[in-house]
Design an enzyme around this catalytic site. Sequence first.
Site, mmCIF file in Angstrom:
data_model
loop_
_atom_site.group_PDB
_atom_site.id
_atom_site.type_symbol
_atom_site.label_atom_id
_atom_site.label_comp_id
_atom_site.label_asym_id
_atom_site.label_seq_id
_atom_site.Cartn_x
_atom_site.Cartn_y
_atom_site.Cartn_z
ATOM 1 N N LYS A 150 0.854 -1.184 0.000
ATOM 2 C CA LYS A 150 0.000 0.000 0.000
ATOM 3 C C LYS A 150 0.893 1.238 0.000
ATOM 4 O O LYS A 150 2.049 1.130 0.433
ATOM 5 C CB LYS A 150 -0.933 -0.007 1.201
ATOM 6 C CG LYS A 150 -0.190 0.224 2.540
ATOM 7 C CD LYS A 150 -1.083 0.753 3.600
ATOM 8 C CE LYS A 150 -0.273 1.443 4.660
ATOM 9 N NZ LYS A 150 -0.918 1.968 5.784
ATOM 10 N N HIS A 180 -1.295 -6.145 5.607
ATOM 11 C CA HIS A 180 -0.685 -7.048 6.593
ATOM 12 C C HIS A 180 -1.593 -7.306 7.793
ATOM 13 O O HIS A 180 -1.383 -8.269 8.516
ATOM 14 C CB HIS A 180 0.701 -6.549 7.027
ATOM 15 C CG HIS A 180 0.687 -5.338 7.895
ATOM 16 N ND1 HIS A 180 0.619 -4.069 7.394
ATOM 17 C CD2 HIS A 180 0.716 -5.218 9.242
ATOM 18 C CE1 HIS A 180 0.611 -3.216 8.394
ATOM 19 N NE2 HIS A 180 0.676 -3.878 9.523
ATOM 20 N N HIS A 242 -6.727 -1.042 5.844
ATOM 21 C CA HIS A 242 -6.721 -1.928 7.021
ATOM 22 C C HIS A 242 -8.086 -2.006 7.729
ATOM 23 O O HIS A 242 -8.593 -3.095 7.972
ATOM 24 C CB HIS A 242 -5.685 -1.443 8.044
ATOM 25 C CG HIS A 242 -4.312 -1.306 7.486
ATOM 26 N ND1 HIS A 242 -3.745 -2.257 6.662
ATOM 27 C CD2 HIS A 242 -3.373 -0.342 7.622
ATOM 28 C CE1 HIS A 242 -2.528 -1.872 6.327
ATOM 29 N NE2 HIS A 242 -2.274 -0.717 6.883
HETATM 30 P P1 NAP Z 1 11.907 4.093 1.835
HETATM 31 O O1 NAP Z 1 12.501 3.842 3.176
HETATM 32 O O2 NAP Z 1 11.929 5.470 1.290
HETATM 33 O O3 NAP Z 1 12.652 3.127 0.811
HETATM 34 C C1 NAP Z 1 12.472 3.204 -0.562
HETATM 35 C C2 NAP Z 1 13.357 2.170 -1.232
HETATM 36 O O4 NAP Z 1 13.158 2.269 -2.645
HETATM 37 C C3 NAP Z 1 14.837 2.356 -0.970
HETATM 38 O O5 NAP Z 1 15.456 1.097 -0.925
HETATM 39 C C4 NAP Z 1 15.279 3.134 -2.223
HETATM 40 O O6 NAP Z 1 16.645 2.964 -2.418
HETATM 41 C C5 NAP Z 1 14.425 2.445 -3.289
HETATM 42 N N1 NAP Z 1 14.218 3.272 -4.479
HETATM 43 C C6 NAP Z 1 13.689 4.510 -4.537
HETATM 44 N N2 NAP Z 1 13.679 4.956 -5.822
HETATM 45 C C7 NAP Z 1 14.211 3.970 -6.577
HETATM 46 C C8 NAP Z 1 14.477 3.830 -7.963
HETATM 47 N N3 NAP Z 1 14.192 4.798 -8.856
HETATM 48 N N4 NAP Z 1 15.028 2.683 -8.399
HETATM 49 C C9 NAP Z 1 15.333 1.695 -7.522
HETATM 50 N N5 NAP Z 1 15.098 1.762 -6.193
HETATM 51 C C10 NAP Z 1 14.555 2.894 -5.725
HETATM 52 O O7 NAP Z 1 10.389 3.618 1.772
HETATM 53 P P2 NAP Z 1 9.668 2.493 2.661
HETATM 54 O O8 NAP Z 1 9.212 3.106 3.927
HETATM 55 O O9 NAP Z 1 10.516 1.273 2.726
HETATM 56 O O10 NAP Z 1 8.346 2.229 1.815
HETATM 57 C C11 NAP Z 1 8.341 1.518 0.593
HETATM 58 C C12 NAP Z 1 6.891 1.333 0.130
HETATM 59 O O11 NAP Z 1 6.198 0.543 1.091
HETATM 60 C C13 NAP Z 1 6.110 2.648 0.040
HETATM 61 O O12 NAP Z 1 5.163 2.545 -0.971
HETATM 62 C C14 NAP Z 1 5.412 2.717 1.381
HETATM 63 O O13 NAP Z 1 4.251 3.520 1.337
HETATM 64 C C15 NAP Z 1 5.086 1.261 1.590
HETATM 65 N N6 NAP Z 1 4.901 0.907 2.998
HETATM 66 C C16 NAP Z 1 5.872 1.174 3.904
HETATM 67 C C17 NAP Z 1 5.686 0.811 5.231
HETATM 68 C C18 NAP Z 1 6.755 1.033 6.267
HETATM 69 O O14 NAP Z 1 6.547 0.622 7.419
HETATM 70 N N7 NAP Z 1 7.881 1.634 5.922
HETATM 71 C C19 NAP Z 1 4.495 0.181 5.623
HETATM 72 C C20 NAP Z 1 3.526 -0.092 4.652
HETATM 73 C C21 NAP Z 1 3.748 0.277 3.350
HETATM 74 P P3 NAP Z 1 17.547 4.033 -3.221
HETATM 75 O O15 NAP Z 1 16.997 5.396 -2.886
HETATM 76 O O16 NAP Z 1 18.925 3.789 -2.730
HETATM 77 O O17 NAP Z 1 17.387 3.699 -4.637
#
Ligand code: NAP
Length: 493
Positions: A150, A180, A242
Site C-alpha cells: 500500500k 498485513h 486496514h
Molecule cells: P523508503 O525507506 O523510502 O525506501 C524506498 C526504497 O526504494 C529504498 O530502498 C530506495 O533505495 C528504493 N528506491 C527509490 N527509488 C528507486 C528507484 N528509482 N530505483 C530503484 N530503487 C529505488 O520507503 P519504505 O518506507 O521502505 O516504503 C516503501 C513502500 O512501502 C512505500 O510505498 C510505502 O508507502 C510502503 N509501505 C511502507 C511501510 C513502512 O513501514 N515503511 C508500511 C507499509 C507500506 P535508493 O533510494 O537507494 O534507490
Amino acid sequence: MKLSYITGMSFDLVLFGGTGDLAWRKLMPALFQAFRHGTLPKDGRIVGVARDDLTDDAYRALIHERFDQVDLAKRPTPGEFERFAQHLHFLRMDLSKPQDFQRLAQWLGPRNADVVVMYLAVGPSLFTVACEQLAAAGLNRPNTRLVLEKPLGHDLASNRSINETVRRAFSERQIFRIDHYLGKPSVQNLFALRFGNALFEPLWRRDTISHIEITIAEDFGVEKRGTFYDTTGALRDMVQNHALQLLCALAMEPPINAHADAIRDEKLKVLRSLKRWTPADLAQHAVRGQYGAGVANGEQVPAYRDEPGVDPASRTETFVALRAEIANWRWAGVPFYIRTGKRLAARDAHIVVNFRPAPHAIFNSPPGTVNRLVIELQPRDGLQLHLLAQGQENRRATQNLAPVHLDLDFEHRFGSERVGAYERLLLDVIDGRLNLFVRSDEQEEAWRWVEPVLEHWQAEESNGPRPYAAGTWGPSAASAMIARDGHSWSEEL
Ligand code: NAP
C-alpha cells in the site's frame, strides 16, 4: 504452528526497495523468522534492489547491522545470520532505467527458479514503470508473482489506473496486494472461530450483537514520513485499507469454500453493502482530528504542524472516527465504529464485538458489563471472550457475578511463538496462496465508500480537522459520535 510449504522448490525473491525502511524493519526480519523456523524453502535467493552501489557482502553487512533494531528475541545469532546471509544478494538498479531490467533478467536467467517473486517495496509512483519494464524484459512469466505494498493510489481513479497497468503485465492470480492486518494471527483466529466452528454463527448477527468497534491507535507521530503523510492523511492511510479489511473479516458471510476467490467474493459483498452516507449523515458520522503538542509516553512532543516535512498550515487529518452501517439482513442497524489516529494515548489496535445485554437480570452483575469478543491486534495478538461468572470475593453471596476474560488463543495448547503477519504473508506468496491478499475490485469498492468522506471534508474546508492534544484519545467529538447511539469506546467504560 508450522506452515506447509513445498519442500524442494526453488525461488528467487526480488526485493525492490531492498535498502528501504519496510525492507529492514518488516520484510527481512520476517524472512529470517521463516528461515529460523525452517519454513523458507532452502533453495532460495533474496535479492535486494536499490540505486545504491553495494556488493553482496556490503548488503549482508547492512542488513545484519539493521537487525540490532529488531526485538531481541527475533535477532539472529551470528551463526544464524551467517547461514541466512547465504540467501542474500544485491543488485543495483534504477527502476526508471529500462536497461537495468535487462540486467535483472540476466541475473535471474540461468537459474530458472520454480517461483520468482517481484516485491515492490518502493513508492507507488514506481509501480507502473516497474510493471511495464518487467513485462518488456520478459520477467512476467506464469511462475512470477508480483507483490504490491500500500498505498495503491490516492483515490478511486488513481487506484484503477495502477491496477489497469499492473494487469496489462500480470494476471490477477499473479498479483498479491498486501494488507498485513489480514496476516495477523488474531485475524486468522477470527476466521477459524467464525468458519471452523458452528457455535458462533447463530450469534453473529443483529439480534445478538449491538455494535462493533474497530480501533487502530498509534502513540507515535508521523516520524520521518511527514512529507508522505501530509498528502495522505489517516483516512487514506488506515481506513480505506486496514480498517475496512478488518470490517470485512468481521461482517462477511461464510464463504462456500476456503479458496481465495470465495473469500474475496464475500468481502466484496460487504463493501458493496456499506451504507453510502450523504453529507448530512457525514456531519454526524465522521470526525477528523489533528494532533497538537502534548505529552506522549512521558515526553513532550511537537504538534503535527511542527513535524518535519509537514506544511505549517496543514489541514491533513491525523485522526478519524467513522460510523459505518452494513445494509443487509445480517447487520442492518448495527453500527460499526472505526477509529484510527496518530499520537493517541496508547499503541493499541483492537476490535470489540459487543453483544446485547441479558434480557432480564436475575443476578447482581457489575453495571455496564456485557459479553464481548475482543480481538487484540497490537501490541499483543489475542482473542478473548468476556463473560460473567460466579465471583468468589464474597464467600457468602451466591448471586454476585464477576467479569472473566476467557483466552481463546489457546497458547498453552499451541505454544506462544506464532507466525508473524509478514512472515505468514511472504510464505503465502512463495506458496501461491492468495486467500489473505486483496483483489482489485475490493480496493475499488473501498475507495467508493471512502471518497464521499474526502469530498465532504473538502467541501467544508473552512471547518478543518478538530485539534486534540498528543497523548489523548483524540477529539471529544469522537466520543460524542458514539455516545449519540448510547455507546462508548472500550477505554471509556
Ligand atoms: P523508503 O525507506 O523510502 O525506501 C524506498 C526504497 O526504494 C529504498 O530502498 C530506495 O533505495 C528504493 N528506491 C527509490 N527509488 C528507486 C528507484 N528509482 N530505483 C530503484 N530503487 C529505488 O520507503 P519504505 O518506507 O521502505 O516504503 C516503501 C513502500 O512501502 C512505500 O510505498 C510505502 O508507502 C510502503 N509501505 C511502507 C511501510 C513502512 O513501514 N515503511 C508500511 C507499509 C507500506 P535508493 O533510494 O537507494 O534507490
